[in-house]
Design an enzyme around this catalytic site. Structure first.
Site, PDB file in Angstrom:
ATOM      1  N   LYS A 182      10.181 -11.413  -4.856  1.00  0.00           N
ATOM      2  CA  LYS A 182      10.728 -11.748  -3.537  1.00  0.00           C
ATOM      3  C   LYS A 182      10.650 -13.271  -3.407  1.00  0.00           C
ATOM      4  CE  LYS A 182      12.318 -10.461   0.479  1.00  0.00           C
ATOM      5  NZ  LYS A 182      13.736 -10.076   0.587  1.00  0.00           N
ATOM      6  N   ASP A 215      13.908  -5.867  -2.683  1.00  0.00           N
ATOM      7  CA  ASP A 215      14.654  -5.020  -1.743  1.00  0.00           C
ATOM      8  C   ASP A 215      15.952  -4.534  -2.383  1.00  0.00           C
ATOM      9  OD1 ASP A 215      15.160  -7.742  -1.726  1.00  0.00           O
ATOM     10  OD2 ASP A 215      15.851  -7.824   0.340  1.00  0.00           O
ATOM     11  N   ASP A 239       3.720  -0.831  -7.174  1.00  0.00           N
ATOM     12  CA  ASP A 239       3.168   0.359  -6.530  1.00  0.00           C
ATOM     13  C   ASP A 239       4.274   1.089  -5.751  1.00  0.00           C
ATOM     14  OD1 ASP A 239       1.352   2.173  -5.502  1.00  0.00           O
ATOM     15  OD2 ASP A 239       0.790   0.891  -3.828  1.00  0.00           O
ATOM     16  N   ASP A 243       6.606   4.695  -6.874  1.00  0.00           N
ATOM     17  CA  ASP A 243       6.591   5.933  -6.075  1.00  0.00           C
ATOM     18  C   ASP A 243       8.013   6.363  -5.749  1.00  0.00           C
ATOM     19  OD1 ASP A 243       3.910   6.261  -6.215  1.00  0.00           O
ATOM     20  OD2 ASP A 243       3.547   6.306  -4.056  1.00  0.00           O
TER      21      ASP A 243
END
Ligand code: ATP
Length: 343
Positions: A182, A215, A239, A243
């Site tokens: 980011k 994003d 992380d 998921d």
């Protein structure tokens, strides 16, 4: 092969038991040592992860096979944090390797995606970033409270995870790498990631190196997962996106992982937690734990055994030999039986 086994809490022991059956079947010579760590032990005598055990793992074992940690009787979760973060930091398990591989197309929540479309690996940095606990609270509990969480990025830490991802891609014949950060908002730490990524990528001219803001990565993983082969990212983003990846591959009960130190002992575990809601009922899905055994074999230089395990698990999924959370009727042990029968 010397394996340290930590069943841990909740469904940890139930799923690990099935993984151990596979290990003993495929490699009867395997040497397993159980370590009594987890909530029961913590509640009994306050032990979480003693230095002597870490030393033993370092000196005497090839790999650690872990079930899950987390127990409602320990609301602070201190034992889980000590064991999970303690082993990552103190054993320097700097690579969190998470394969995102769809084995049964019916399990993917995306429309019209086949197994080839969801098949990539994520290299998550596992020892730095926002997980070091650096920061503090000032005027805690007042209206003027300030809370600061600092993200640590070191040149060494960033370079070694990026390098590990490129080496893996090179070794496995992958042609595409994607680094996600980011850097448009986090202009210091993630600028370091950008610069180091470019330096390492230049050493691998045969691998197309891409960059996405995290994003955009999240959107692209849903819109077009087939564009990814290897992704490398920091601890927190890794992380989260893994998921998301676990759901793309069919759910948390199918997601396996490795916490790797290429120069030392490494730890393999299913991604899911201790699932206290179903613990003790005998219905936990053991497939993530079994696929973690496959990853362990590849790490130990036996990739042909991982291929066999993956094929057996895929066949079970396609034949609906599955636990209730996936819509099946089998118990944990029956799924273990089914995988063993296919092996
Ligand atoms: P922890 O706090 O240890 O992370 P958790 O229960 O909060 O544990 P997970 O175990 O990751 O988090 O999973 C959330 C829910 O998903 C569980 O409560 C359970 O219902 C389901 N689940 C997770 N793993 C499995 C599994 N192997 N088989 C079946 N259901 C599972």
């Amino acid at each position: 092969m010397k394996v340290a086994v930590v069943e841990g809490d909740g469904i940890g022991g139930e799923v690990i038991e099935q993984g151990i059956r596979i290990l003993e079947h495929l490699t009867p010579e395997i040497n397993l040592t159980h370590f009594d760590l987890g909530a029961d032990r913590y509640l009994r005598d306050g032990t979480t992860l003693p230095d002597q055990i870490l030393e033993k793992w370092r000196s005497d074992f090839d790999v650690i096979y872990l079930g899950a940690l987390g127990d409602p009787r320990v609301p602070t979760n201190v034992h889980a944090k000590d064991i999970l973060l303690g082993s990552r930091f103190k054993l320097d398990l700097y690579i969190n390797l998470r394969p995102i591989r769809l084995l049964d197309p019916r399990r993917c929540p995306l429309k019209n995606k086949d197994c080839d479309d969801v098949n990539f690996v994520v290299f998550r940095e596992n020892t730095e970033g926002l997980y070091t606990g650096i920061g503090g609270q000032f005027k805690r509990g007042t209206k003027d409270e300030v809370a600061i969480e600092q993200e640590m990025n070191t040149r060494k830490g960033v370079e070694r995870i990026i390098r590990a991802a490129f080496e893996y891609a090179d070794r496995h014949g992958h042609s595409k790498m994607c680094m996600a950060d980011k850097s448009n908002a986090m202009r210091h730490g993630h600028d370091l990631w950008r610069r180091v990524y470019k330096i390492v990528a230049d050493e691998y001219p045969n691998i197309e190196s891409n960059h996405l803001y995290v994003d955009v990565l999240a959107m692209e993983m849903v819109r077009c997962p087939e564009r990814f082969e290897v992704i490398v990212t920091n601890n927190l983003f890794g992380d989260i996106v893994t998921d998301l990846g676990a759901i793309l591959q069919g759910g948390i009960g199918l997601a396996s992982s490795g916490n790797i130190n290429p120069n030392g002992v490494s730890l393999f575990e299913p991604v899911h937690g201790s699932a206290p809601d179903i613990a003790g009922k005998g219905i936990a899905n053991p497939l993530a734990a079994i696929l973690s055994v496959g990853m362990m074999y590849t790490h130990l230089g036996r990739p042909e055994l991982e291929k066999q395990i993956t094929a057996a698990v895929r066949a079970c999924l396609l034949a609906d030999q599955i636990t209730p959370e996936l819509g099946g009727k089998l118990t944990t042990k029956q799924v273990g039986d089914a995988v063993l029968a296919r092996l």
